[in-house]
Design a protein around this motif. Structure first.
Motif, mmCIF file in Angstrom:
data_model
loop_
_atom_site.group_PDB
_atom_site.id
_atom_site.type_symbol
_atom_site.label_atom_id
_atom_site.label_comp_id
_atom_site.label_asym_id
_atom_site.label_seq_id
_atom_site.Cartn_x
_atom_site.Cartn_y
_atom_site.Cartn_z
ATOM 1 N N ALA B 89 -13.063 14.208 -19.347
ATOM 2 C CA ALA B 89 -12.584 13.538 -17.945
ATOM 3 C C ALA B 89 -11.157 13.821 -17.848
ATOM 4 N N PRO B 90 -10.586 14.101 -16.776
ATOM 5 C CA PRO B 90 -9.295 14.141 -16.641
ATOM 6 C C PRO B 90 -8.419 12.893 -17.094
ATOM 7 N N PRO B 91 -7.142 13.035 -17.622
ATOM 8 C CA PRO B 91 -6.465 11.515 -18.038
ATOM 9 C C PRO B 91 -6.170 10.542 -16.957
ATOM 10 N N ALA B 92 -6.252 9.365 -17.362
ATOM 11 C CA ALA B 92 -5.784 8.398 -16.117
ATOM 12 C C ALA B 92 -4.657 8.398 -15.997
ATOM 13 N N ILE B 93 -4.097 8.726 -14.799
ATOM 14 C CA ILE B 93 -2.777 8.642 -14.690
ATOM 15 C C ILE B 93 -2.079 7.219 -14.556
ATOM 16 N N ASN B 94 -2.921 6.423 -14.224
ATOM 17 C CA ASN B 94 -2.456 4.938 -14.212
ATOM 18 C C ASN B 94 -2.933 4.302 -15.258
ATOM 19 N N TYR B 95 -3.143 4.906 -16.420
ATOM 20 C CA TYR B 95 -3.312 4.224 -17.699
ATOM 21 C C TYR B 95 -2.609 3.014 -17.805
ATOM 22 N N GLY B 124 -4.788 3.771 -7.549
ATOM 23 C CA GLY B 124 -3.861 4.812 -7.889
ATOM 24 C C GLY B 124 -2.510 4.959 -6.936
ATOM 25 N N GLU B 125 -2.575 4.129 -6.061
ATOM 26 C CA GLU B 125 -1.542 4.134 -4.797
ATOM 27 C C GLU B 125 -0.291 4.014 -5.571
ATOM 28 N N GLU B 126 -0.345 2.978 -6.765
ATOM 29 C CA GLU B 126 0.898 2.928 -7.446
ATOM 30 C C GLU B 126 0.712 3.103 -8.785
ATOM 31 N N VAL B 127 1.551 4.126 -9.280
ATOM 32 C CA VAL B 127 1.500 4.495 -10.636
ATOM 33 C C VAL B 127 2.389 3.458 -11.493
ATOM 34 N N ALA B 170 5.875 7.551 -12.011
ATOM 35 C CA ALA B 170 5.577 6.270 -11.835
ATOM 36 C C ALA B 170 6.143 5.557 -10.492
ATOM 37 N N ASP B 171 5.677 4.646 -9.904
ATOM 38 C CA ASP B 171 6.212 3.777 -8.906
ATOM 39 C C ASP B 171 6.926 2.692 -9.345
ATOM 40 N N ARG B 172 6.315 2.212 -10.473
ATOM 41 C CA ARG B 172 6.774 0.754 -10.926
ATOM 42 C C ARG B 172 6.703 0.963 -12.228
ATOM 43 N N CYS B 173 7.600 -0.032 -13.035
ATOM 44 C CA CYS B 173 7.825 -0.112 -14.407
ATOM 45 C C CYS B 173 7.657 -1.623 -14.826
ATOM 46 N N PHE B 174 6.739 -1.809 -15.978
ATOM 47 C CA PHE B 174 6.788 -2.978 -16.341
ATOM 48 C C PHE B 174 7.781 -3.124 -17.642
ATOM 49 N N LEU B 175 9.045 -3.619 -17.356
ATOM 50 C CA LEU B 175 10.082 -3.371 -18.048
ATOM 51 C C LEU B 175 10.537 -4.712 -18.876
ATOM 52 N N VAL B 176 10.807 -4.535 -20.089
ATOM 53 C CA VAL B 176 11.486 -5.441 -21.167
ATOM 54 C C VAL B 176 12.843 -5.262 -21.150
ATOM 55 N N ALA B 177 13.563 -6.588 -20.912
ATOM 56 C CA ALA B 177 15.229 -6.795 -20.956
ATOM 57 C C ALA B 177 15.568 -8.021 -21.420
ATOM 58 N N ARG B 178 16.767 -7.977 -22.030
ATOM 59 C CA ARG B 178 17.310 -8.933 -22.569
ATOM 60 C C ARG B 178 18.273 -9.793 -21.583
ATOM 61 N N ASN B 197 11.625 3.531 -7.656
ATOM 62 C CA ASN B 197 12.200 4.218 -6.585
ATOM 63 C C ASN B 197 13.482 3.575 -6.065
ATOM 64 N N GLN B 198 14.561 3.640 -6.869
ATOM 65 C CA GLN B 198 15.918 3.291 -6.393
ATOM 66 C C GLN B 198 17.052 3.945 -7.164
ATOM 67 N N PRO B 199 18.051 3.704 -6.492
ATOM 68 C CA PRO B 199 19.232 4.839 -7.178
ATOM 69 C C PRO B 199 19.299 4.582 -8.665
ATOM 70 N N GLY B 200 19.296 3.307 -9.179
ATOM 71 C CA GLY B 200 19.794 2.829 -10.334
ATOM 72 C C GLY B 200 18.533 3.388 -11.460
ATOM 73 N N VAL B 201 17.714 3.965 -11.043
ATOM 74 C CA VAL B 201 16.601 4.341 -12.148
ATOM 75 C C VAL B 201 16.709 5.999 -12.206
ATOM 76 N N GLU B 202 16.977 6.396 -13.456
ATOM 77 C CA GLU B 202 17.066 7.843 -13.572
ATOM 78 C C GLU B 202 16.018 8.099 -14.647
ATOM 79 N N VAL B 203 15.199 9.228 -14.141
ATOM 80 C CA VAL B 203 13.922 9.684 -15.155
ATOM 81 C C VAL B 203 14.490 10.948 -15.708
ATOM 82 N N ARG B 204 14.541 11.147 -17.075
ATOM 83 C CA ARG B 204 14.713 12.475 -17.749
ATOM 84 C C ARG B 204 13.551 12.914 -18.605
ATOM 85 N N PRO B 205 13.059 14.027 -18.406
ATOM 86 C CA PRO B 205 11.962 14.426 -19.290
ATOM 87 C C PRO B 205 12.379 14.535 -20.870
ATOM 88 N N ILE B 206 11.216 14.142 -21.523
ATOM 89 C CA ILE B 206 11.525 14.380 -22.933
ATOM 90 C C ILE B 206 10.394 15.665 -23.156
#
Lengths: 386, 398, 386, 398
Positions: B89-95, B124-127, B170-178, B197-206
């Motif tokens: 089956a296709p992978p779950a985008i919102n795994y 799946g509305e929010e990944v 992704a629309d949201r991130c479960f983020l760990v910070a100090r 979805n905000q200016p302070g977040v930049e995603v670069r592919p690996i």
């Protein structure tokens, strides 16, 4: 007893290493991935200026007339930097075969142009669905007015783009002949294939009544298989040096990274899982090097144990390279899994060479035969029975 | 000892199988369907597939019924994995959302957070993606360096995440910070539900060694989160991260079932690939190498079943999951390496020129290198097994 | 889905373990090394009192009528303590063959005495210079007045000293028959051989016209090979449990020692070279256990994949045992190399079982056949082609 | 690159070979000689053999001529090892004296000590053992716990040594003891030349897993040494022990040459052992396994030659000896394990019932387990290689 490269040989290594560092080592390979043939051709010119292409060509053909052992440091350095191109095929396969079995005309035509880096050779051996065994060669050559007409298909031919000439084992009247075909000969259609190892291009070659003068046959028409196998000894000795060089670079990468990268407040090289694994790589590397030095020495001196020595070196160096390249990724962790870091280039090349110009399995049999183990009757002479 | 499925379980399998056959994209099952290659189209395709799954209540079967799940039993989850692997089956985008964030929200999220996110995760509305690993905190999660500083009602977040799967969708991130310096490294950590979805977040592919793009770097430059985005308590994120990671373990079943399928494919390869008209499987040595892999892939499956039995009895997953993870990833790596060797020099082709279309073997071989690294390296698994199962001394640095 | 031993089975394991701990575990083995048959016989009596010998004998023959799975914990515990004796040969080979293929008379004669531990069986299969293959069985049996006269030599027969009966595959008119011979039959000469594994005694058996009633043949005269192979499934399922038990004890030894022994101010189990090696042992152990549980389950349920399941378990458990026993010595360091510590007993037994009642190599072929891989025509059905 | 021996070297080989043929016990070379089994007789036989060797100036060829050696070159030493292995000469009962204590005495012994001991070491009149290892200081030499306490002109020594080869034959022991507590563990150690023939010294045999008795425990209960028995300076024994251990490395050559011979014997085994009239070597897989071992044993030899070349150039042995030791011992272990496997079930015989008389394969298989432990375990060798050749960080506890 002196089991080491000479000072001159080590000095030559330094020149080559310096040159390759100046062009940023794997940059040549990475440019070639993106289709830039130019950088590769420039590197060939650069290596030619250093003398790499002249080393083992006899002086009368504009070479330096040096020996097989002098090629060892060059191939090691080319392997270390994954330099693309047909160096092994040209210098360790084509040149020795032509020198040893070629006609005077062939020697005069090809050896000086190899020395000047104008001629580069690839080899078109495998056919679709067939093996590297003698029976796998089915491309037909028919006599026609002093020429041979070649009809058939060769596949997985490396780097035709870089080759001026192609060595082609063909079938003539149930015998195998080795023919030199110019890569722009009429009737030859080159279809690119996608390559797993992006630093080597692959093609399928369709021969449609490609006309080749019988002067282009190396040796006699029925000697092709024997000549090819003789040439492969030289090739595999060179390959084993190449593999040693590549592995050395891998060990260096792993070692450096393990000293820099910290986890849990310690460089990862302090953890024995990493530390001892690098030792294992190093031990395999040095063993491969010992075997490869010896292999090249037997080639140079035509020693009676040359077949088993060279095949042993190829087998062990191949296995070592495959294992070390894979372990290097694990040691690098996530970053080693990315395209950005060189680790994967070595992994891919390790699989490219695994069964290149002969399956590992066939090489086992070759060494076993040479050691006389298939001759059941012959006992091994032991000085004293234990 | 009993390997049979109950009638209810078989009924469940049948229902799912029927649903899949009716709802998978046209041409999927006979292999004629082509996945969109362009990234946005591919993402949309996966979102659509998840929506369809959620409409059939098949997106998150282990979730409670009230949240759109099925209150599935563990055995039903297993069967679910088996069937999904069976049809590839296709992978779950919102795994991350379905299997990690969702259950964690239900466990420790505030009622508002549950209200706000859970339904959209399911549809799946929010990944979601997961912001755990950092360049200097790969195996060592407690070494997280991304900071979140309180500024009025906002948290200002700076730092860098790496290995973030699905971040490019992704629309949201479960983020760990100090959020403060604790005495121990794992004190002073806080978990945020960050808006991507905000200016302070930049995603670069690996880009991976197999040419694929599964992971990203996420750069946080004064990214903003609000009070409402804190999950659990401030400075008490360690407990939350552990809760989240505990939910991740269910993925091992899928790997084990995939390995079974991959082994079958390897036998098929050995039967169908010929050189000089001899199939590979006609060589005794090939058969012996296949048997070694058969034994190990069976071993992997049976180990999993044995641990599953224990889980069924005690009601929660145990540390044995580390053994399953270690074994299945190492055997998978070995299997694909053998698959390359067995093909001889023909193995060096790629994409449409490879023996199996789209270089199934070559791609999976390269991909397999990541399996002994991602989700905790084999070395980390070994430490876990040594310390938590065998009672051997703790390693240096811990 | 319930892939575990039952509570009753685990409870039974505890009884056996307790009993063996009471007799100081490997003490029985060590006494047997020094020629003390008595301790072994006492342990057999002890195990009999616990019910070990009755478990899988049908109730009508004074047994408990339980299944193959009930033997699993017993064999694991016997392996852990290296208990000498013919437990596997009697309970997992002779008893199932007699129960399944024996005549009513044979069942009535042997099964109750196995249950009461009065009868113990060994097997005399190998002949000097011959293999475990069918062609290796050359000991001749001639018909003579309702009896068979056995003439020939069997070698490497284990623990004849402990056996009341011997199962002997013999050749009758080019067919293989399985015969039960009493160990004190006239014409049978037992010559002890030195054994590498001192906890198993070995002998060579000379059969000089040994007369055996045809009533002593299991099944028909031409069914011996088939019956033996059926019996071996049961034997190998049991053996794999035995090996798992022995390996578990090894992992325990290594683990305990690594936590106690200090070098460089740390328990050696803190060094990953040791730590991760014990993890590798543990992982192999649990995999062997999964395979062996499943093997015994297929035997109990007569599942269609029983041959490949049982052979897989035997192969993997044997390899695991050999590797773990060897690694255990390295982990123990110098002390592990001494006679005093039990490590070496496990190493020796691991090599004893390596090719016992069939070469590893032959077992590979057996599983390969069962999986249908020698049938080139038959394709594997894949649900979906990847 | 040049593998040839000089004419002088060949001459040396011939001289030694001739001497051996003339002086080895009757029946030695054709395998009909039987070594005495009883311990005292065996010891006497070995002492006699060493006396004979010393009379021919063949006992310690590397020693200076003035001490009864030959000032042999390194290459001559190599040839010596080759020839000794070739005829499987009796072991040197005074190995410790000849190869370790003797050279160390010459290096740092007082004139009196040299006068007193060296000649008797050479003749075998005094056999030496080495008191280094202790129950809690196996791999960790600095952890030595045996104490020597000054009492007037005497040192009173108490403690326990283990793995002491030849102690059951030995007259004297090169003993390491702690004489004061230094800041670092390896400070405060002193080396003694201890008389073994005194009431305070008790030797207990350690029986090995192969049934042989090579090692002993040595119990020191108020054993006495005198001022004159201290070698080097008091509390400065660490330097002395290092000097002694450096001399030990020459044993690797013998192992490498033995491995060559053992490999040849394995091929011979595969040719001569048949089942159902088929020789083992007729199986392709057997031949392939042999080739793997051929490659590794050749590799071991060639590695050794390469390091030897370096040694010839720089004039002293390097840390590469650790690589040679690690490799040759691991390959030897692998070779004998394979030898057992190849023989099939026939391998389980012992002594006169084994395939080769006196269970050559079985005994060596068992003995090989000791080779990756004694003289520094493989793990210790790996640490040495990692730290001293590769520059990787030091391990914990050091």
């Amino acid at each position: 007893m002196d089991f080491s490269l000479s000072q001159e040989q080590e000095m030559f290594r330094q020149y080559v290493r310096k040159y390759l560092q100046d062009v940023e080592t794997t940059k040549i390979a990475r440019d070639y991935i993106h289709g830039d043939i130019n950088t590769v051709q420039q590197s060939l010119a650069g290596l030619n200026e250093l003398g790499c292409t002249q080393l083992n060509i006899p002086e009368q053909y504009d070479g330096m007339g040096l020996g097989k052992l002098d090629l060892v440091p060059i191939f090691e350095e080319l392997g270390a930097a994954l330099v693309p191109g047909l160096h092994l095929e040209t210098l360790a396969l084509a040149a020795p075969m032509i020198e040893q079995f070629g006609s005077d005309e062939q020697k005069q035509t090809y050896l000086p142009s190899i020395a000047s880096a104008e001629a580069t050779f690839t080899i078109a051996w495998l056919e679709p669905g067939r093996s590297y065994k003698k029976q796998g060669i089915q491309l037909q050559a028919q006599h026609d007015a002093g020429s041979l007409l070649l009809q058939g298909v060769k596949t997985l031919v490396p780097d035709v783009e870089l080759a001026t000439h192609i060595i082609v084992p063909v079938r003539v009247n149930e015998q195998i002949a080795l023919v030199i075909v110019e890569s722009d000969t009429a009737g030859l259609t080159v279809s690119p294939l996608q390559s797993f190892d992006e630093t080597r291009k692959l093609s399928q070659l369709q021969f449609d009544n490609v006309r080749v003068s019988t002067n282009q046959v190396i040796g006699q028409l029925d000697e092709g298989w024997a000549i090819l196998n003789r040439g492969l000894l030289s090739f595999n000795a060179g390959l084993s040096s190449w593999l040693v060089g590549a592995t050395e670079r891998i060990v260096q990468m792993a070692n450096e990274y393990a000293q820099i990268r910290e986890q849990f407040g310690n460089p990862i090289g302090r953890f024995q899982a990493i530390k001892h694994r690098i030792v294992d790589m190093k031990l395999d590397l040095e063993t491969a090097r010992s075997l490869s030095y010896y292999a090249n020495w037997t080639l140079e001196t035509d020693a009676p144990d040359k077949v088993e020595a060279i095949v042993s070196a190829r087998i062990f160096a191949t296995q070592t390279f495959i294992r070390a390249a894979a372990d290097n990724i694990q040691i690098h962790g996530g970053i080693g899994f990315t395209e950005e870091i060189d680790c994967h280039l070595y992994v891919k090349r390790s699989r490219f060479f695994e069964n290149y110009l002969g399956d590992i399995d066939t090489y086992y049999d070759l060494a076993i035969d040479a050691l006389g183990w298939t001759d059941v009757a012959a006992p091994t002479a032991l000085p004293i029975t234990p | 000892m009993d390997f049979a499925y109950t009638q209810q379980e078989e009924q469940f399998r049948l229902e799912l199988r029927t649903w899949l056959e009716e709802n998978l994209p046209e041409g999927w099952l006979d292999g004629t369907f082509n996945m969109p290659e362009e990234q946005a189209a591919y993402g949309q395709f996966l979102r659509d597939w998840q929506r369809k799954l959620s409409e059939g209540n098949w997106a998150a079967i282990a979730w409670p019924k009230k949240h759109g799940g099925r209150d599935a039993t563990l055995m039903e989850e297993i069967i679910y994995h088996q069937e999904m692997v069976r049809v590839q089956a296709p992978p779950a985008i919102n795994y991350v959302g379905l299997h990690m964030v969702g259950p964690t929200l239900m466990q420790i999220g505030s009622p508002e957070q549950q209200e706000k996110y859970i339904a959209k995760i399911l549809s799946g509305e929010e990944v979601w993606c997961q912001g755990y690993s950092e360049p200097n905190a790969g195996s060592d999660l407690a070494a997280v360096q991304t900071t979140a500083v309180k500024d009025g009602d906002k948290w200002i977040i700076n730092g860098q995440k790496i290995w973030t799967s699905f971040a490019h969708f992704a629309d949201r991130c479960f983020l760990v910070a100090r959020t403060s310096k604790g005495e121990k490294k794992h004190h002073g950590i806080t978990c945020f539900l960050l808006d991507m979805n905000q200016p302070g977040v930049e995603v670069r592919p690996i880009i991976q060694m197999d040419g694929e793009h599964d992971f990203n770097e996420v750069y946080l430059n004064d990214a903003v989160a609000y009070e409402a985005d804190v999950i659990g308590n401030v400075d008490d994120g360690w407990r939350v991260t552990i809760a989240l990671l505990m939910h991740e373990r269910t993925g091992i079943g899928a790997q084990v079932f995939s390995l079974e399928q991959q082994f079958d494919a390897l036998v098929e390869l050995a039967r169908s690939v010929t050189t000089d008209d001899e199939a590979l499987i006609e060589q005794r040595e090939v058969r012996k190498r296949l048997l070694d892999l058969y034994i190990k892939s069976r071993g992997s499956l049976l180990n999993y079943y044995r641990n599953l039995t224990k889980q069924l009895k005690v009601g929660h997953p145990g540390v044995e999951g580390s053994m399953d993870k270690l074994f299945v990833s190492e055997v998978t790596k070995e299997l694909f390496s053998e698959a390359i060797s067995l093909q001889g020099h023909q193995a060096i082709t790629w994409k449409q020129d490879a023996i199996y279309g789209d270089s199934y073997w070559q791609k999976n071989y390269l991909y397999s290198f990541g399996q002994t690294i991602g989700g905790g390296t084999s070395e980390i698994q070994k430490n876990t097994i040594a310390e938590r199962i065998l009672g051997l001394p703790k390693d240096i640095g811990k």
